[in-house]
Design a protein around this motif. Structure first.
Motif, PDB file in Angstrom:
ATOM      1  N   ILE A 176      -9.985   0.890 -10.298  1.00 53.87           N
ATOM      2  CA  ILE A 176      -8.683   0.804 -10.958  1.00 53.87           C
ATOM      3  C   ILE A 176      -8.831   0.819 -12.487  1.00 53.87           C
ATOM      4  CG2 ILE A 176      -8.371  -1.694 -11.137  1.00 53.87           C
ATOM      5  CD1 ILE A 176      -5.523  -1.302 -10.360  1.00 53.87           C
ATOM      6  N   GLY A 222      -8.346  -0.902  -1.669  1.00 51.13           N
ATOM      7  CA  GLY A 222      -8.075  -1.054  -3.099  1.00 51.13           C
ATOM      8  C   GLY A 222      -8.854  -2.219  -3.682  1.00 51.13           C
ATOM      9  N   ASP A 243      -2.654   3.225 -15.383  1.00 49.00           N
ATOM     10  CA  ASP A 243      -2.043   1.924 -15.707  1.00 49.00           C
ATOM     11  C   ASP A 243      -2.984   1.052 -16.529  1.00 49.00           C
ATOM     12  OD1 ASP A 243       0.269   1.757 -13.296  1.00 49.00           O
ATOM     13  OD2 ASP A 243      -1.499   2.971 -12.926  1.00 49.00           O
ATOM     14  N   GLY A 254       6.999  -4.362 -11.002  1.00 46.13           N
ATOM     15  CA  GLY A 254       6.368  -3.514  -9.984  1.00 46.13           C
ATOM     16  C   GLY A 254       5.333  -4.294  -9.186  1.00 46.13           C
ATOM     17  N   ASP A 255       4.477  -5.031  -9.903  1.00 43.55           N
ATOM     18  CA  ASP A 255       3.384  -5.745  -9.238  1.00 43.55           C
ATOM     19  C   ASP A 255       3.871  -6.943  -8.424  1.00 43.55           C
ATOM     20  OD1 ASP A 255       1.618  -4.032 -10.441  1.00 43.55           O
ATOM     21  OD2 ASP A 255       1.137  -5.362 -12.110  1.00 43.55           O
ATOM     22  N   LEU A 302      -0.640  -7.107  -3.924  1.00 45.80           N
ATOM     23  CA  LEU A 302      -1.354  -6.519  -2.790  1.00 45.80           C
ATOM     24  C   LEU A 302      -1.581  -7.544  -1.682  1.00 45.80           C
ATOM     25  CD1 LEU A 302      -4.001  -4.098  -4.364  1.00 45.80           C
ATOM     26  CD2 LEU A 302      -1.662  -3.669  -3.664  1.00 45.80           C
ATOM     27  N   MET A 346       8.171  -3.360 -16.572  1.00 40.10           N
ATOM     28  CA  MET A 346       8.045  -2.383 -15.499  1.00 40.10           C
ATOM     29  C   MET A 346       6.868  -2.725 -14.572  1.00 40.10           C
ATOM     30  SD  MET A 346       7.741   1.725 -15.600  1.00 40.10           S
ATOM     31  CE  MET A 346       5.973   1.789 -15.675  1.00 40.10           C
ATOM     32  N   VAL A 348       6.133  -4.125  -5.203  1.00 40.94           N
ATOM     33  CA  VAL A 348       5.082  -3.882  -4.200  1.00 40.94           C
ATOM     34  C   VAL A 348       5.267  -4.791  -2.981  1.00 40.94           C
ATOM     35  CG1 VAL A 348       2.600  -4.029  -3.741  1.00 40.94           C
ATOM     36  CG2 VAL A 348       3.402  -2.891  -5.795  1.00 40.94           C
ATOM     37  N   TYR A 354       7.333  -2.388  -0.367  1.00 40.80           N
ATOM     38  CA  TYR A 354       6.288  -1.699   0.392  1.00 40.80           C
ATOM     39  C   TYR A 354       6.198  -2.245   1.827  1.00 40.80           C
ATOM     40  CZ  TYR A 354       4.491   0.574  -3.888  1.00 40.80           C
ATOM     41  OH  TYR A 354       4.351   1.334  -5.029  1.00 40.80           O
ATOM     42  N   GLU A 372      -1.841  -6.572 -11.133  1.00 43.68           N
ATOM     43  CA  GLU A 372      -1.862  -5.280 -10.440  1.00 43.68           C
ATOM     44  C   GLU A 372      -2.626  -5.376  -9.126  1.00 43.68           C
ATOM     45  OE1 GLU A 372      -1.104  -2.125 -12.488  1.00 43.68           O
ATOM     46  OE2 GLU A 372      -1.946  -0.617 -11.146  1.00 43.68           O
TER      47      GLU A 372
HETATM   48  C1  LIG Z   1       8.998  -0.630 -10.550  1.00 42.21           C
HETATM   49  C2  LIG Z   1       8.767   0.792 -10.673  1.00 42.21           C
HETATM   50  C3  LIG Z   1       9.811   1.573  -9.952  1.00 42.21           C
HETATM   51  C4  LIG Z   1       7.425   1.303 -10.264  1.00 42.21           C
HETATM   52  C5  LIG Z   1       6.258   0.391 -10.519  1.00 42.21           C
HETATM   53  C6  LIG Z   1       4.990   1.054 -10.153  1.00 42.21           C
HETATM   54  C7  LIG Z   1       3.950   0.112  -9.591  1.00 42.21           C
HETATM   55  C8  LIG Z   1       4.501  -0.586  -8.368  1.00 42.21           C
HETATM   56  C9  LIG Z   1       2.684   0.917  -9.234  1.00 42.21           C
HETATM   57  C10 LIG Z   1       2.081   1.593 -10.461  1.00 42.21           C
HETATM   58  C11 LIG Z   1       0.684   1.848 -10.074  1.00 42.21           C
HETATM   59  C12 LIG Z   1       0.355   1.072  -9.024  1.00 42.21           C
HETATM   60  C13 LIG Z   1      -0.878   1.075  -8.302  1.00 42.21           C
HETATM   61  C14 LIG Z   1      -1.026   0.348  -7.141  1.00 42.21           C
HETATM   62  C15 LIG Z   1       0.112  -0.453  -6.651  1.00 42.21           C
HETATM   63  C16 LIG Z   1       1.446   0.009  -7.179  1.00 42.21           C
HETATM   64  C17 LIG Z   1       1.469   0.155  -8.665  1.00 42.21           C
HETATM   65  C18 LIG Z   1       1.285  -1.192  -9.333  1.00 42.21           C
HETATM   66  C19 LIG Z   1      -2.358   0.187  -6.450  1.00 42.21           C
HETATM   67  C20 LIG Z   1      -2.880  -1.154  -6.951  1.00 42.21           C
HETATM   68  C21 LIG Z   1      -2.208   0.128  -4.925  1.00 42.21           C
HETATM   69  C22 LIG Z   1      -3.567   0.036  -4.229  1.00 42.21           C
HETATM   70  C23 LIG Z   1      -4.387   1.274  -4.545  1.00 42.21           C
HETATM   71  O1  LIG Z   1      -5.628   1.266  -3.849  1.00 42.21           O
HETATM   72  C24 LIG Z   1      -4.631   1.444  -6.028  1.00 42.21           C
HETATM   73  C25 LIG Z   1      -5.279   2.803  -6.251  1.00 42.21           C
HETATM   74  C26 LIG Z   1      -5.620   0.404  -6.518  1.00 42.21           C
HETATM   75  C27 LIG Z   1      -3.250   1.415  -6.752  1.00 42.21           C
HETATM   76  C28 LIG Z   1      -3.335   1.579  -8.270  1.00 42.21           C
HETATM   77  C29 LIG Z   1      -1.983   1.935  -8.825  1.00 42.21           C
END
Ligand SMILES: CC(C)CCC[C@@H](C)[C@H]1CC=C2C3=C(CC[C@@]21C)[C@@]1(C)CC[C@H](O)C(C)(C)[C@@H]1CC3
Ligand SMILES: NC(=O)C1=CN([C@@H]2O[C@H](COP(=O)(O)OP(=O)(O)OC[C@H]3O[C@@H](n4cnc5c(N)ncnc54)[C@H](OP(=O)(O)O)[C@@H]3O)[C@@H](O)[C@H]2O)C=CC1
Length: 590
Positions: free
Chosen positions: A416, A409, A421, A434-435, A368, A430, A439, A443, A363
């Motif tokens: 976190i 972050g 999550d 996502g990670d 990131l 998922m 992202v 992104y 994550e």
């Molecule tokens: C694939 C699906 C359609 C969606 C997947 C969701 C994930 C990409 C997100 C779920 C929560 C996230 C967070 C962050 C990144 C995206 C994902 C993983 C985050 C790490 C981004 C940076 C921020 O500062 C945070 C608050 C640390 C975020 C935490 C949640």
């Protein structure tokens, strides 16, 4: 369904027998497919208190086949929904407690007298009483009586240590009351973490430092996660910023040595596919290992249908044994669960290889850091493609804005640990997708777009976008830090001016400050920032706006998911919070 049963001619029966046979078959089918209820309405059982390892005596009221939850009631009328895995029948609970205390060494036995299980019964009515007290409020947190606060604080104190002193008398002053509550909540937290540490020691979990990759280097703080259902807390090496700096230095050195980062732009699809493959392999690994995870290690979601399927399958197995009477039939069926759903959602809450936490790592690190790396590659690709000496203003804005978001972050990595999550979601496809894929590769669409679609900005527009980003960032950071600080230490003096609503779980809900403006101020800030990321790309194409559209949908979905989870966890205290703070993300609108 019965029309699928055609009897062969040798088994044909006269028409008068046919309805009887059909009736019997339909009964049999119903018996095979109906979910077996382990507990019936009216049963007295032991129910685990959500978010803790404490069991209380409860009565089963009903079972909801859709959510697969039992509704149970405490002695004084508090109702909660529990999963089957959080319920035990009284006899096996007593046997388990007995066998645990018998198997402990004298030293351990002494420690055990402080453990939650000893006083669960005594405190059950208190828990319920506290819940009722929270429910009976008049809606104004500041007007709550000391008694209610005391009760809320006692919930966790009493099961852990019976001899705990009563909190000092409060006076009616609101500020004082708040401080008192904070102190009590802090005591609660202290006791909980004591209990958690004790559990860790008793259960022999190693507390050794992490060892592997940058994440596990003994650099940076060791932070404690939230209290798990198993009653323990995990530790995390929060050195994300350090990992970022080292990674940046490695990339800079590689560029200095002649590495061409624009390769990332020209091979975008190939890299996306490779990451997709990695996320797939990781998810398969996660699913396979999750099959052997114990109930306490599983996420509450992501174990769909296990009860239902298992019971139907067990019946089928029983039927096979009965009809064929062969031993192999007794072992050839196993509970499939809803494999795809579980694979997608993830079954294990905190999969770890020794001290290496896979979910936390994925994550925070590859996605990131990869996001920033790809953005830089896009800036270089823009310079190359547009024949520029420096990246365009729009590209710089997008790069800097998103860099700030990522660095923030990683700098506040500890925060976190109190996000949904990390606290509640299993690690499955998922999140892995996502990670590792979503992202870094979606992104970065704004930067990717700008490589071949220059969008010059006037000074006023540029200034307005920067101001917007700063406003969004301020709301996002302040609200996240406020909640994180409060969850970590409810008696933090910097938060003593905030009003709270006590809940039956011992945790309180912030009802003033950022969390009194809307129910998700951090989402509001995040959305404002997302707007500032898309604006530098202009309005001629939908692609750079993809992120904010997806993000809005994601956040609306998260709001409803969180509402359900918090409603279940905090009951009437959550309803009261929703009545007090009416809007979810956008004040006065939504
Ligand atoms: C694939 C699906 C359609 C969606 C997947 C969701 C994930 C990409 C997100 C779920 C929560 C996230 C967070 C962050 C990144 C995206 C994902 C993983 C985050 C790490 C981004 C940076 C921020 O500062 C945070 C608050 C640390 C975020 C935490 C949640
Ligand atoms: N860029 C991206 O792709 C994404 C970014 N994010 C960002 O990540 C951050 C974390 O988001 P997320 O985990 O979804 O949600 P939150 O950080 O808002 O966490 C929700 C939890 O906070 C606690 N909580 C809710 N209300 C209160 C209150 N009034 N007082 C105290 N605690 C409260 C509850 O947990 P409990 O009571 O159990 O502590 C609740 O379950 C956000 O800033 C979000 O914008 C999220 C998803 C994707």
């Amino acid at each position: 369904m019965l029309h699928i049963f055609h009897f062969p001619p040798c088994l044909s029966v006269s028409s008068c027998w046919s309805p009887v046979i059909h009736y019997c078959v339909s009964l049999l089918l119903r018996w095979l497919t109906m979910p077996s209820l382990k507990y019936q309405a009216g049963d007295k059982v032991m129910g685990r208190w959500p978010g803790s390892s404490l069991y209380y005596e409860v009565k089963v009221l009903s079972y909801d086949a859709k959510s697969r939850n039992y509704t149970v009631i405490y002695k004084d009328g508090t109702e909660l929904e529990l999963k089957e895995q959080d319920i035990m029948n009284v006899t096996s609970f007593q046997q388990r407690s007995r066998s645990r205390s018998n198997s402990r060494s004298p030293g351990r036995r002494r420690s055990r007298s402080r453990s939650p299980a000893r006083t669960t019964r005594r405190s059950s009515s208190r828990t319920a009483a506290a819940a009722a007290a929270a429910a009976a409020g008049d809606g104004t947190p500041s007007s709550r009586g000391d008694k209610k606060l005391k009760q809320a604080a006692e919930i966790k104190i009493s099961p852990i240590q019976q001899q705990e002193k009563e909190p000092a008398e409060n006076n009616s002053n609101n500020k004082h009351e708040k401080k008192e509550e904070n102190n009590m909540a802090s005591k609660v937290n202290e006791k909980l973490s004591e209990a958690a540490k004790l559990t860790v020691i008793l259960s022999g979990f190693p507390q050794a430092d992490a060892k592997a990759l940058l994440y596990t280097l003994p650099v940076g703080k060791l932070s404690e996660g939230v209290l798990l259902r198993s009653g323990r807390r995990l530790t995390y090496r929060t050195n994300g910023f350090f990992a970022f700096v080292v990674s940046a230095a490695v990339v800079a050195a590689a560029v200095y040595q002649g590495a061409d980062l624009t390769y990332i732009h020209s091979h975008f699809l190939q890299l996306t596919s490779a990451s997709f493959l990695v996320s797939m392999l990781l998810s398969v690994y996660l699913y396979v290992r999750s099959r052997s995870a114990g109930p306490d290690e599983r996420a509450l979601g992501g174990n769909s249908g296990e009860t239902h399927h298992k019971s139907a399958m067990l019946r089928l197995r029983a039927l096979c044994c009965l009809l064929i009477s062969t031993a192999p039939a007794a072992i050839c069926f196993d509970s499939p669960g809803k494999v795809i759903y579980d694979f997608f959602k993830g079954r294990e809450l905190n999969p770890r290889i020794k001290e290496f936490d896979l979910k936390f790592f994925c994550e925070m690190r590859p996605g990131l850091i990869g996001w920033c790396l790809i953005n830089v590659a896009m800036a270089l690709a823009e310079m190359k493609q547009q024949k520029l000496d420096a990246p365009s203003c729009s590209m710089i804005l997008v790069n800097v804005f998103q860099l700030v978001y990522v660095v923030d972050g990683l700098w506040n990595e500890e925060a976190i640990l109190t996000t949904m999550d990390l606290m509640h979601d299993g690690f499955g496809y998922m999140l892995a997708f996502g990670d590792l894929v979503w992202v870094p590769f979606t992104y970065t669409l704004q930067a990717n777009y700008l490589v071949s679609h220059p969008n010059p900005l006037s000074l006023p527009v540029l200034t307005a976008i920067i101001v917007l980003k700063l406003v969004g960032f301020y709301i996002f950071r302040k609200s996240n830090s406020e909640k994180n600080a409060f969850r970590r230490n409810p008696s933090d003096p910097r938060l003593s001016h905030l009003k709270t609503i006590p809940t039956a779980t011992g945790k309180s809900l912030l009802v003033s400050g950022w969390w009194g403006v809307v129910r998700h101020p951090n989402y509001l800030g995040d959305l404002i920032m997302a707007l500032a990321w898309s604006l530098p790309c202009g309005f001629s194409h939908l692609l750079p706006w993809f992120y904010i559209i997806y993000f809005f949908i994601l956040l609306v979905h998260r709001v409803s998911r969180d509402m359900i989870a918090c409603r279940r966890k905090y009951g009437s205290a959550w309803d009261e919070y929703c009545r007090t703070v009416r809007y979810r993300i956008i004040p006065g609108v939504y």
